[in-house]
Design a protein around this motif. Structure first.
Motif, PDB file in Angstrom:
ATOM      1  N   LEU A  94      38.108  34.321  31.032  1.00 26.10           N
ATOM      2  CA  LEU A  94      39.514  34.598  31.304  1.00 26.10           C
ATOM      3  C   LEU A  94      40.047  33.686  32.403  1.00 26.10           C
ATOM      4  N   PRO A  95      41.280  33.205  32.253  1.00 27.02           N
ATOM      5  CA  PRO A  95      41.880  32.377  33.313  1.00 27.02           C
ATOM      6  C   PRO A  95      42.098  33.195  34.576  1.00 27.02           C
ATOM      7  N   MET A  96      41.773  32.615  35.729  1.00 29.19           N
ATOM      8  CA  MET A  96      41.970  33.320  36.994  1.00 29.19           C
ATOM      9  C   MET A  96      43.430  33.234  37.410  1.00 29.19           C
ATOM     10  N   GLY A  97      43.900  34.286  38.079  1.00 26.83           N
ATOM     11  CA  GLY A  97      45.303  34.338  38.463  1.00 26.83           C
ATOM     12  C   GLY A  97      46.219  34.463  37.275  1.00 26.83           C
ATOM     13  N   GLY A  98      45.730  35.126  36.214  1.00 28.18           N
ATOM     14  CA  GLY A  98      46.502  35.223  34.977  1.00 28.18           C
ATOM     15  C   GLY A  98      47.112  36.582  34.713  1.00 28.18           C
ATOM     16  N   GLY A  99      46.784  37.588  35.530  1.00 24.54           N
ATOM     17  CA  GLY A  99      47.307  38.927  35.283  1.00 24.54           C
ATOM     18  C   GLY A  99      46.578  39.673  34.192  1.00 24.54           C
ATOM     19  N   LEU A 100      45.384  39.198  33.834  1.00 25.45           N
ATOM     20  CA  LEU A 100      44.591  39.816  32.767  1.00 25.45           C
ATOM     21  C   LEU A 100      43.508  40.742  33.307  1.00 25.45           C
ATOM     22  N   GLY A 101      43.412  40.843  34.627  1.00 21.08           N
ATOM     23  CA  GLY A 101      42.456  41.771  35.233  1.00 21.08           C
ATOM     24  C   GLY A 101      41.028  41.284  35.256  1.00 21.08           C
ATOM     25  N   GLY A 102      40.810  39.977  35.159  1.00 24.69           N
ATOM     26  CA  GLY A 102      39.451  39.463  35.023  1.00 24.69           C
ATOM     27  C   GLY A 102      38.502  39.886  36.122  1.00 24.69           C
ATOM     28  N   GLU A 133      38.123  51.343  45.792  1.00 25.84           N
ATOM     29  CA  GLU A 133      37.905  50.665  47.078  1.00 25.84           C
ATOM     30  C   GLU A 133      37.867  49.144  46.903  1.00 25.84           C
ATOM     31  N   LEU A 134      37.601  48.693  45.685  1.00 28.83           N
ATOM     32  CA  LEU A 134      37.502  47.251  45.403  1.00 28.83           C
ATOM     33  C   LEU A 134      38.811  46.661  44.904  1.00 28.83           C
ATOM     34  N   GLY A 135      39.636  47.473  44.252  1.00 24.46           N
ATOM     35  CA  GLY A 135      40.898  46.972  43.721  1.00 24.46           C
ATOM     36  C   GLY A 135      41.584  48.027  42.878  1.00 24.46           C
ATOM     37  N   ALA A 136      42.913  47.967  42.832  1.00 26.89           N
ATOM     38  CA  ALA A 136      43.692  49.011  42.170  1.00 26.89           C
ATOM     39  C   ALA A 136      43.473  49.066  40.663  1.00 26.89           C
ATOM     40  N   ASP A 137      43.101  47.941  40.031  1.00 23.32           N
ATOM     41  CA  ASP A 137      42.908  47.925  38.574  1.00 23.32           C
ATOM     42  C   ASP A 137      41.496  48.332  38.152  1.00 23.32           C
ATOM     43  N   VAL A 138      40.563  48.350  39.089  1.00 24.46           N
ATOM     44  CA  VAL A 138      39.168  48.627  38.723  1.00 24.46           C
ATOM     45  C   VAL A 138      39.008  50.010  38.085  1.00 24.46           C
ATOM     46  N   PRO A 139      39.645  51.076  38.625  1.00 25.38           N
ATOM     47  CA  PRO A 139      39.478  52.394  37.991  1.00 25.38           C
ATOM     48  C   PRO A 139      39.877  52.421  36.524  1.00 25.38           C
ATOM     49  N   PHE A 140      40.927  51.662  36.150  1.00 25.15           N
ATOM     50  CA  PHE A 140      41.331  51.650  34.743  1.00 25.15           C
ATOM     51  C   PHE A 140      40.205  51.158  33.841  1.00 25.15           C
ATOM     52  N   PHE A 141      39.555  50.077  34.225  1.00 23.34           N
ATOM     53  CA  PHE A 141      38.493  49.531  33.371  1.00 23.34           C
ATOM     54  C   PHE A 141      37.311  50.490  33.278  1.00 23.34           C
ATOM     55  N   ILE A 142      37.037  51.245  34.332  1.00 21.49           N
ATOM     56  CA  ILE A 142      35.982  52.259  34.258  1.00 21.49           C
ATOM     57  C   ILE A 142      36.455  53.429  33.395  1.00 21.49           C
TER      58      ILE A 142
END
Length: 279
Positions: A94-102, A133-142
């Motif tokens: 995934l491209p970094m800084g792309g808004g894809l949550g990589g 604690e690591l980032g706001a999008d991390v819980p969604f992926f879990i």
């Protein structure tokens, strides 16, 4: 159980993203619809018995100590009191800084994989709390399913969305999330909507005008993709996307994409590949 695991860290799209307020601590209050994609980085994990956590592959621009996969592994190791370590191979797609949550997805896959590899049996809710604690999008992926998200993105309600194909375009910019959320011109008072209304409500990405003004190549990509289907930026950019009626249509649009951009035809994903590795 094997001491080696391989796993996909899937991308996400924000089908819309509204900024509805700001907390006293500076964090923004959001409403968004997260959609998983069957496309992402590939990670491999191999257990070590010496406690070391090592990223075995180079990721350009991301020192190992700052990589969310390393930070996630160390945070879980400390919280669970684990003596084992791990080697992590990251195949960055995934491209970094792309808004894809990589980066967030890589961290979530790391937590889910190590929950199994280290035989921790942590619950999904416990992993999500650690992931926040690591980032706001991390819980969604879990969480591992399409979701309507509120708060800073951690309050999640499952959504049942029909399968879809998307065209995703990377217009050659890397957008720092913090820069956009700190922008004075960012709208922070969008009206709150209810989840059942999201499909019929007029929605948008509140970050898109700010990014398009500062990164004209994002605006150019949206304009071009709008000729094929309704286009929108995902997350804080820079990637843009549009839903297509069929796989064939998506691939046809990708084939026509200007060479100065990267484009992919990708399908939605009903559940995270590691969904069953937490309960």
């Amino acid at each position: 159980m094997s001491d080696t695991l391989s796993a996909l860290a899937p991308a996400k799209l924000n089908l819309f993203l509204h900024v509805v307020g700001r907390r006293p601590d500076g964090y923004h209050l959001l409403q968004t619809a997260f959609r998983l994609l069957d496309w992402g980085d590939q990670l491999q994990f191999r257990c070590r018995d010496d406690g070391q956590i090592l990223r075995m592959t180079d990721v350009p621009g991301v020192p190992a100590e700052q990589d969310l996969v390393v930070r996630a592994a160390r945070r879980l190791q400390a919280a669970a009191g684990v003596s084992a370590g791990v080697e992590i191979h990251v195949d960055k797609v995934l491209p970094m800084g792309g808004g894809l949550g990589g980066g967030s997805s890589d961290a979530a896959t790391t937590l889910l994989a190590l929950n199994r590899l280290w035989r921790l049996d942590w619950s999904r809710a416990r992993l999500q709390a650690l992931g926040l604690e690591l980032g706001a999008d991390v819980p969604f992926f879990i969480f591992g399913r399409d979701a309507f998200a509120e708060g800073v993105g951690e309050t999640l309600t499952p959504m049942c969305l029909p399968p879809s194909w998307y065209v995703v375009i990377a217009p050659g910019a890397s957008v720092p999330t913090a820069e956009i959320f700190c922008a004075k011109e960012l709208t922070r008072s969008t009206e709150i909507i209810k989840m059942p209304d999201f499909a019929i409500h007029t929605t948008r990405n509140d970050l898109q005008p700010v990014v398009c003004h500062r990164y004209p190549q994002v605006a150019d990509a949206i304009d071009w993709l709008n000729h094929h289907a309704a286009a929108r930026m995902t997350g804080s950019g820079a990637c843009v996307f549009a839903s297509m009626e069929t796989e064939a249509q998506a691939r046809q649009v990708v084939a026509q994409c200007p060479e100065r951009w990267q484009a992919w035809a990708v399908s939605s994903l009903q559940r995270h590949p590691l969904y069953d590795w937490a309960v």
